[in-house]
Design a protein around this motif. Structure first.
Motif, PDB file in Angstrom:
ATOM      1  N   HIS A  60     -28.134 -17.066  12.890  1.00 43.95           N
ATOM      2  CA  HIS A  60     -28.862 -16.081  12.270  1.00 43.95           C
ATOM      3  C   HIS A  60     -28.052 -14.856  12.736  1.00 43.95           C
ATOM      4  N   GLY A 110     -34.596 -18.404  10.927  1.00 41.51           N
ATOM      5  CA  GLY A 110     -34.979 -19.134  11.655  1.00 41.51           C
ATOM      6  C   GLY A 110     -35.014 -20.598  11.152  1.00 41.51           C
ATOM      7  N   ARG A 131     -29.675 -22.660  15.349  1.00 40.60           N
ATOM      8  CA  ARG A 131     -30.089 -21.763  14.149  1.00 40.60           C
ATOM      9  C   ARG A 131     -30.248 -20.318  14.682  1.00 40.60           C
ATOM     10  N   PHE A 132     -30.731 -19.893  15.784  1.00 38.71           N
ATOM     11  CA  PHE A 132     -30.505 -18.668  16.212  1.00 38.71           C
ATOM     12  C   PHE A 132     -28.954 -18.055  16.167  1.00 38.71           C
ATOM     13  N   PRO A 166     -38.844 -22.380  14.496  1.00 38.15           N
ATOM     14  CA  PRO A 166     -38.264 -21.496  14.766  1.00 38.15           C
ATOM     15  C   PRO A 166     -38.359 -20.029  14.284  1.00 38.15           C
ATOM     16  N   LEU A 167     -38.298 -18.943  14.737  1.00 33.01           N
ATOM     17  CA  LEU A 167     -38.254 -17.569  14.237  1.00 33.01           C
ATOM     18  C   LEU A 167     -37.707 -16.915  15.054  1.00 33.01           C
ATOM     19  N   ILE A 168     -36.879 -15.825  14.357  1.00 33.42           N
ATOM     20  CA  ILE A 168     -35.756 -14.959  14.846  1.00 33.42           C
ATOM     21  C   ILE A 168     -35.821 -13.627  13.904  1.00 33.42           C
ATOM     22  N   ILE A 178     -32.260 -25.721  17.964  1.00 36.71           N
ATOM     23  CA  ILE A 178     -32.928 -24.049  17.739  1.00 36.71           C
ATOM     24  C   ILE A 178     -31.912 -22.962  18.033  1.00 36.71           C
ATOM     25  N   VAL A 208     -39.498 -18.613  19.696  1.00 32.71           N
ATOM     26  CA  VAL A 208     -38.773 -17.556  19.490  1.00 32.71           C
ATOM     27  C   VAL A 208     -37.633 -17.234  20.419  1.00 32.71           C
ATOM     28  N   GLU A 209     -36.994 -16.192  20.398  1.00 34.01           N
ATOM     29  CA  GLU A 209     -35.981 -15.882  21.257  1.00 34.01           C
ATOM     30  C   GLU A 209     -36.406 -15.039  22.176  1.00 34.01           C
TER      31      GLU A 209
END
Length: 1072
Positions: free
Chosen positions: A418, A375, A414-415, A306-308, A411, A195-196
């Motif tokens: 988004h 993500g 991708r962030f 990856p999650l954001i 990663i 995560v960020e």
């Protein structure tokens, strides 16, 4: 429902389902059968069946208003929802097209459209959590929070944290494909969430989201000492861990965190860590390096997920998102420099690494109904290493450190994507845009050329260029967008019943934009002023970046002020008539927007389609995007065709004045608001449907392929000219395909069906029962051809609501004068009704051309049967299609294939009969059954107004050969053509009063000009047209030899062959 009832539903409602699209993840043409129409409790009698007399009397007095909440599932709607149930207060419905077009059985049983769970499966927090087909209790590697591990997520948050999470994070959703991929990966590997932001409030958010979507919960949060929400003992746990850290150095603490994370991954326990900026980014890079080493020595794959989620929609600063630099990873963009700034940064954090306080305040100030979790798809680390040939090669040129930096850069990318998808690029001030545009080489050259041409100083031309830029550029402000969103929500609640959105299509747009990392050009249909803001409102409520809108410079001053603040830029109507300086400034500004990843909203039709059908597209702005891709300034551009349909157009009452040739109605704000005072009428639903996104670069690669040359043919000497021709051809092909795709994704609304039946009916009136029966028949015919029709659960009720919306255009005699209520179009409002009828022309256009050519040609078999050769029919249909090419958008396929398919569809529906080859070629015979006569009347009634208008236009130009050889003004001649059309209609020489439509008459003049029968020139008073002399007329393979030949050819296709007039069709009123 029983099997027998399902069979009946399949027989009555033909279904057309396209093959699944690998890019969109499913069918893009579902079967349109479910119910959409708002239901009024007083429409039906107690037995549930429509009573025509009471229904007709009540449909003008009752109005069902449902409060709406945009883009959320309808609460309480389903099998238990009654037909007369109102939508829950404060809710605005929106269902995806998978549920919007549901199975036919729902229609037969009279059930409401079951809303699709857009936000995924919501589970009771206290129950077991399903992970990869197993509950957490069945997983042996689940770690519960304890004194030893106080950062493990919990499966039961408790009532307080559950309530807090629902109120703060209730609108957060993950894409279904992303959830399915993570669930599938969890069954074969160890999940590592990246995560960020990494505060405990963010961990509460991810704990809430993972529970909701039944995903594996992290057993370790790297970088945190304790999570306060996991247990009431967290103060004791915090004190214990602080005492443990007293005797450890900073490096020892870091190594301890990494060793715990590696040990958890080795044990198959999911973990979560932050890829934040500064020291956090460097530590994340080192942790990824250890995980890569672990993956080399392990047979079980590690899955990087990856999650954001963006909590604050304010765009990042103008310098743009910072990527990783060297081995330090993502560097902090907002590093504090002074003492006070260090304190503020420590308390509130940065924009991308907020503290719990700043994150909580951001959520309170920007509560959203929809928060998109991004993500992308998970990364299988084992396969990723194999892609770089590092798993089996210890002596690889890339070290583990380099691989970790490479992975974390992906990663970060991708962030960043988004962030751009949600917030858009940084706000560009006017002075910044002006500086960028004036410093470009093309604009400087245009300024120098204009100064030399006009003999003026360069600074004078520069001041003029600044004024052009200031009047053109947008000044988008987030506060104005939020205010607009709140105002439009109240407006939609008051005026419309529901907004139906194509969820799958919008998800496909998000996915393609993320994969290609490029700007998006939205191309919606244009119905009125509301279209300027509708898409912006939809995207803003869907947690997507709002586009920069192409607006007309002739808009009202107040409207221009509002549009500029929500992202509108203003352009003149036609670039062809502008000087080179304006063109270069416009090209540079559009390229500047695309280069900064700004999404655009463009109406390629130019002016409003008052006729209701898609007009001829304009290539100016799309051509600029193609040039930007070709020059390399932009990697690629995604074009998204969008169909927007209204049950009743807000400004539809003014369309008739424009079509009839009255003075143009200005889209001024007072006039726009004045048209809304009749809110008691209601405007029904809004249906928004997305077509498959198109890539400009892919179109260029396909259109720029070198053509094969014949033997002995010389190579082109001018490569630039050939390249320019290919670019123009590619742009023309692209805009034509976009317009065609918009037509294919257009949902035919009930109002369009009712207007079509009323206008093609040959009788002087039609009863309500016949109207309902004809609308049902027309709906089935459209669906049999693969068209999309708005679902109507109860046909009588849907037809009544549609008649109610267009009651100003329909005349209903009093019951005392007739045995039953009869409806007929008002003669003064037939043009307004035609704008609704024309919305379904694209479904029947090829068949209508075939039928008109078939019934106008004399039979080759005498008077008993009527048939002609297929080759003759196809040739005549191609000629007629060429005549009417400005009216319709045909399929991109070859014309011969299109018309052969049209003949096959007519044969399948029982209208024509293909005959065997008798040695002289195949034949097509027209049938005389009731179904055939009904279909012929419909198709000819659709096409006849255009043929009448073209015939009147050609006929009116005939006197100009002798009376006005010098020419006449087009504006004055247009009024003359309309008077001729009205006179000939009253004299029964033309079939339809719609022949006086200014749109069709202007298109007819343009068609005759393209065939060199007339010439057009611009003078100070306006546009002058004149009939060409004999020496200027076309020679060789021309469509028409002369103006008289054009009149004869068009008139021949308006008439019916003598064999049909003497046969069974002689009493068919709609074609005689």
């Amino acid at each position: 429902m029983s099997e027998k009832e399902e069979e009946v539903g399949r027989e009555e409602i033909p279904q057309t389902v396209d093959a699944p699209d690998e890019h969109t993840g499913g069918s893009r043409n579902p079967s349109p059968v479910a119910d959409l129409e708002p239901q009024s409790p007083d429409v039906t009698n107690g037995g549930g069946e429509a009573d025509e007399t009471s229904f007709l009397g009540s449909m003008f007095s009752s109005r069902r208003i449902a409060s709406l909440k945009t883009l959320c599932e309808l609460g309480g709607a389903g099998e238990n929802a009654g037909e007369g149930d109102a939508v829950p207060s404060g809710l605005m419905t929106s269902c995806s097209f998978a549920s919007f077009f549901s199975a036919a059985s729902n229609m037969d049983e009279g059930k409401d459209c079951e809303q699709e769970r857009v936000q995924g499966s919501r589970e009771e927090d206290s129950g077991p959590i399903d992970v990869g087909g197993k509950s957490l209790q069945e997983q042996g590697n689940v770690v519960l929070p304890s004194l030893v591990n106080p950062t493990a997520m919990v499966g039961n948050l408790g009532w307080f944290w559950r309530t807090l999470g629902t109120s703060l994070f209730g609108g957060a959703v993950m894409e279904r494909k992303q959830v399915e991929e993570i669930q599938s990966a969890a069954s074969c590997g160890t999940i590592v969430y990246v995560v960020e932001a990494h505060s405990w409030l963010h961990l509460l958010f991810w704990n809430f989201i993972l529970i909701r979507h039944r995903l594996p919960l992290a057993s370790l949060a790297v970088g945190l000492v304790v999570l306060p929400y996991v247990s009431l003992m967290w103060p004791v746990w915090l004190l214990f861990h602080l005492l443990q850290l007293l005797g450890m150095s900073q490096q020892q603490r870091k190594e301890s965190r990494k060793s715990k994370a590696v040990q958890a991954a080795r044990n198959g326990q999911p973990l979560i860590f932050s890829a934040g900026g500064g020291r956090g980014g460097e530590e994340a890079c080192e942790l990824l390096e250890d995980i890569i080493v672990l993956q080399r020595n392990s047979s079980m794959p590690l899955i990087i997920c990856p999650l954001i989620a963006i909590w604050n929609r304010t765009p990042l600063p103008s310098s743009g998102p910072h990527r990783s630099k060297g081995s330090r990873g993502l560097e902090s963009q907002e590093e504090a420099t002074g003492f006070l700034q260090c304190i503020v940064s420590g308390v509130f954090g940065s924009k991308r690494q907020p503290s719990p306080l700043r994150a909580f305040v951001s959520l309170l100030l920007d509560l959203r109904d929809h928060m998109q979790v991004g993500g992308g798809l998970p990364i299988n680390l084992s396969e990723w290493l194999l892609d770089y040939r590092a798993a089996s090669s210890p002596n690889s040129s890339l070290s583990d450190r380099d691989l970790a930096v490479l992975l974390i850069n992906q990663i970060y990318l991708r962030f960043d994507n988004h962030w751009l998808q949600v917030t858009g690029p940084a706000r560009q001030l006017r002075r910044e845009a002006r500086k960028e545009i004036l410093s470009s080489v093309r604009v400087k050259a245009a300024i120098a050329a204009a100064a030399a041409q006009q003999a003026q100083a360069v600074n004078v031309i520069e001041r003029r260029a600044r004024k052009i830029i200031d009047s053109m550029v947008a000044d988008r402000r987030l506060l104005m967008v939020r205010t607009m969103s709140c105002c439009l929500r109240g407006f939609f609640n008051l005026m419309f019943h529901a907004v139906y959105l194509d969820e799958e299509g919008l998800s496909a747009v998000q996915r393609v934009s993320m994969e290609k990392n490029c700007p998006v050009i939205y191309v919606p249909t244009y119905r009125g002023v509301l279209d300027y803001l509708l898409l912006t409102y939809i995207l803003f409520t869907r947690d997507m970046a709002t586009p920069v809108i192409a607006c007309s410079e002739s808009s009202h001053m107040i409207l221009k002020f509002l549009l500029r603040r929500v992202g509108g830029f203003f352009m003149r109507k036609s670039l062809a008539s502008e000087d080179n300086l304006y063109k270069e400034i416009f090209r540079e500004y559009i390229s500047f927007l695309l280069e900064t990843r700004s999404n655009l909203e463009v109406f390629i039709q130019g002016s409003r389609p008052y006729s209701g059908k898609s007009g001829q597209p304009r290539m100016g702005l799309v051509g600029v995007a193609v040039e930007a891709v070709m020059s390399g300034r932009v990697k690629d551009v995604v074009v998204v065709p969008i169909s927007i349909q209204y049950d009743r157009v807000v400004e539809g009452n003014n369309y008739g004045k424009q079509i009839s040739g009255d003075q143009k109605v200005s889209p001024a704000l007072p006039a726009f608001l004045a048209s809304h005072w009749n809110i008691h009428m209601g405007f029904g639903n809004i249906i928004i449907n997305f077509a498959e996104p198109l890539s400009v670069r892919a179109g260029l690669q396909q259109g720029m392929q070198p053509e094969r040359k014949a033997e002995g043919q010389e190579e082109e000497k001018d490569e630039a000219r050939r390249s320019g021709f290919n670019v123009v051809r590619t742009v023309a092909t692209l805009v034509h395909e976009v317009t065609w795709m918009v037509n294919q994704r257009t949902v035919i609304i009930p109002t369009s069906l009712v207007a079509t039946v009323l206008l093609t009916n040959s009788c002087r009136g039609i009863s309500l029962s016949d109207l309902v029966e004809n609308v049902q028949w027309l709906k089935i015919e459209i669906m049999a051809r693969g068209g999309l029709v708005a679902p109507m659960q109860e046909m009588a009720r849907a037809v009544g609501n549609s008649v109610k919306r267009i009651s100003n255009f329909v005349k209903i005699p009093t019951p005392e004068k007739t045995l039953e209520p009869l409806l007929k179009p008002r003669d003064s409002h037939r043009l307004e009704l035609s704008s609704y009828r024309n919305q379904c022309l694209h479904v029947f256009v090829e068949e209508a051309l075939i039928v008109c050519c078939l019934i106008s040609n004399p039979s080759e078999a005498g008077r008993k049967v009527h048939w002609i050769r297929t080759a003759t029919l196809l040739r005549d249909a191609e000629i007629l299609a060429e005549i009417l090419k400005l009216e319709f958008t045909y399929s991109p396929r070859e014309s011969k294939d299109r018309f052969q398919d049209a003949i096959a569809r007519l044969a399948a529906r029982g209208t024509v009969l293909p005959l065997y080859d008798d040695g002289y070629g195949e034949r097509v015979q027209i049938l005389t059954t009731r179904q055939a006569r009904r279909m012929i009347g419909l198709l000819r009634g659709m096409l006849l107004p255009f043929l009448d208008a073209y015939w009147v236009a050609a006929l009116s130009l005939l006197p100009l050969q002798t009376e006005a050889k010098g020419g006449v003004l087009l504006s004055s001649h247009l009024k003359r053509m309309q008077k001729i059309a009205q006179t000939m209609y009253l004299e029964n020489k033309v079939h339809s009063s719609e022949a006086s439509s200014s749109v069709s008459l202007i298109n007819a003049v343009t068609m005759l000009e393209a065939n060199r029968l007339i010439a057009r020139s611009a003078i100070e008073q306006g546009v002058l047209i004149r009939v060409n002399d004999t020496r200027d007329r076309p020679t060789g393979e021309a469509l028409f030899r002369s103006l008289v030949d054009a009149i004869k050819q068009i008139d021949a296709r308006r008439r019916i062959a003598a064999t049909l007039r003497m046969g069974p069709l002689q009493h068919e009123p709609s074609i005689t």
